[in-house]
Design an enzyme around this catalytic site. Structure first.
Site, PDB file in Angstrom:
ATOM      1  N   ASP A 104       0.828  -1.202   0.000  1.00 56.70           N
ATOM      2  CA  ASP A 104       0.000   0.000   0.000  1.00 56.70           C
ATOM      3  C   ASP A 104       0.867   1.259   0.000  1.00 56.70           C
ATOM      4  O   ASP A 104       1.692   1.439  -0.891  1.00 56.70           O
ATOM      5  CB  ASP A 104      -0.959  -0.065   1.205  1.00 56.70           C
ATOM      6  N   HIS A 272      -7.483  -6.504   0.112  1.00 57.16           N
ATOM      7  CA  HIS A 272      -6.381  -5.544   0.138  1.00 57.16           C
ATOM      8  C   HIS A 272      -5.271  -5.914   1.120  1.00 57.16           C
ATOM      9  O   HIS A 272      -4.092  -5.713   0.837  1.00 57.16           O
ATOM     10  CB  HIS A 272      -6.941  -4.167   0.506  1.00 57.16           C
TER      11      HIS A 272
END
Length: 294
Positions: A104, A272
């Site tokens: 991320d 994610h």
């Protein structure tokens, strides 16, 4: 969590960077994402430490690292600045060359690290991102709905900071819980750490500074690389969750091949938060790649 690791703080590049250190052997830098800390690696750190000296760092603005004020040009949170933090940290720990595993926001720092310090990064694994410039320029309704915080956090001071600070724990759960797996992947001890750190003074400033930089100065730096024909040259492995926005909205491999010379990768059966949703699969995929010689 992190049995056998020691927690340290080191001043580098003008800021204090907090990190955990464990294992032995070649250096491996682990970088986390938003709105979390280095604790995202708690399920994989011990296995990685069997092969590497693992440096699990908190980015500036996050965790227990320093949280400088945001500045008008957002240079304090430019990925170039954040990458310089990590390059200096690895130098301070004796690693002039090292490998990187990043997720991320940390993967965006790693991208810049691999460009600006190409001679030092041997290879890297980036999790659940496409290049920042490609994501902003390729914004669709589906992406904007999924990554609403990208557009909320870049609003001028002080509105986003005020709203986060009004209920930091709720902000964290609103962001993390909105992903495909909800809050299920997060161990209670890890979640407590994320909440503790988001309550620290300056945490909202750091988060907003990070995102404002990505929508401004970082795009200038990225476009300059493209204009000059500068690409990532280290071996790169990119992986993303098949249930997430990267899979739905971008051709990740195609986008990375525009900005890097040696790219492999695949979608993984998760959302994610790869390191917390499917740690064993992540290790199976990432460890053989990281163990390869350049």
């Amino acid at each position: 969590m992190f049995k056998g690791f020691e927690k340290h703080t080191r001043q580098v590049n003008g800021v204090d960077i907090a990190f955990r250190l464990g294992g032995s052997g070649p250096g491996l830098l682990l970088l986390h994402g938003h709105p979390q800390t280095h604790v995202i690696w708690h399920n994989v750190a011990a296995t990685l430490a069997q092969h590497f000296t693992v440096v699990a760092a908190d980015l500036r603005g996050y965790g227990d690292s320093a949280k400088p004020d945001d500045d008008p040009e957002h240079l304090n949170y430019a990925k170039r600045t954040m990458a310089n933090d990590m390059a200096a940290l690895m130098s301070a720990l004796g690693f002039e060359r090292f490998k990187v595993l990043a997720h991320d926001r940390g993967a965006r720092v790693a991208h810049r690290l691999g460009i600006d310090h190409a001679e030092r990064v041997e290879r890297m694994v980036l999790l659940d991102i496409a290049p920042t410039l490609a994501m902003y320029r390729g914004t669709t309704e589906a992406f904007a709905r999924a990554y609403w915080h990208w557009f909320f956090l870049i609003r001028p001071q002080p509105l986003p900071e005020m709203l986060i600070n009004s209920d930091p724990a709720q902000y964290l759960k609103s962001v993390m819980g909105a992903r495909s797996a909800g809050m299920a992947p997060f161990a209670s001890e890890a979640l407590a750490e994320y909440e503790r750190c988001l309550l620290l003074p300056g945490a909202a400033t750091g988060i907003c500074g990070d995102y404002r930089a990505s929508a401004s100065i970082d795009l200038i730096h990225d476009q300059a690389d493209i204009d000059a024909g500068v690409k990532l040259t280290c071996p790169l492995n990119v992986m993303w969750g098949v249930e997430g926005a990267i899979e739905a909205c971008f051709d990740a491999l195609a986008e990375w091949r525009k900005v890097a010379t040696q790219v492999e990768g695949k979608a993984l059966p998760c959302g994610h938060y790869i390191a917390e949703e499917i740690p064993d699969i992540l290790l199976d995929e990432a460890l053989p790649f990281l163990l390869e010689a350049r």
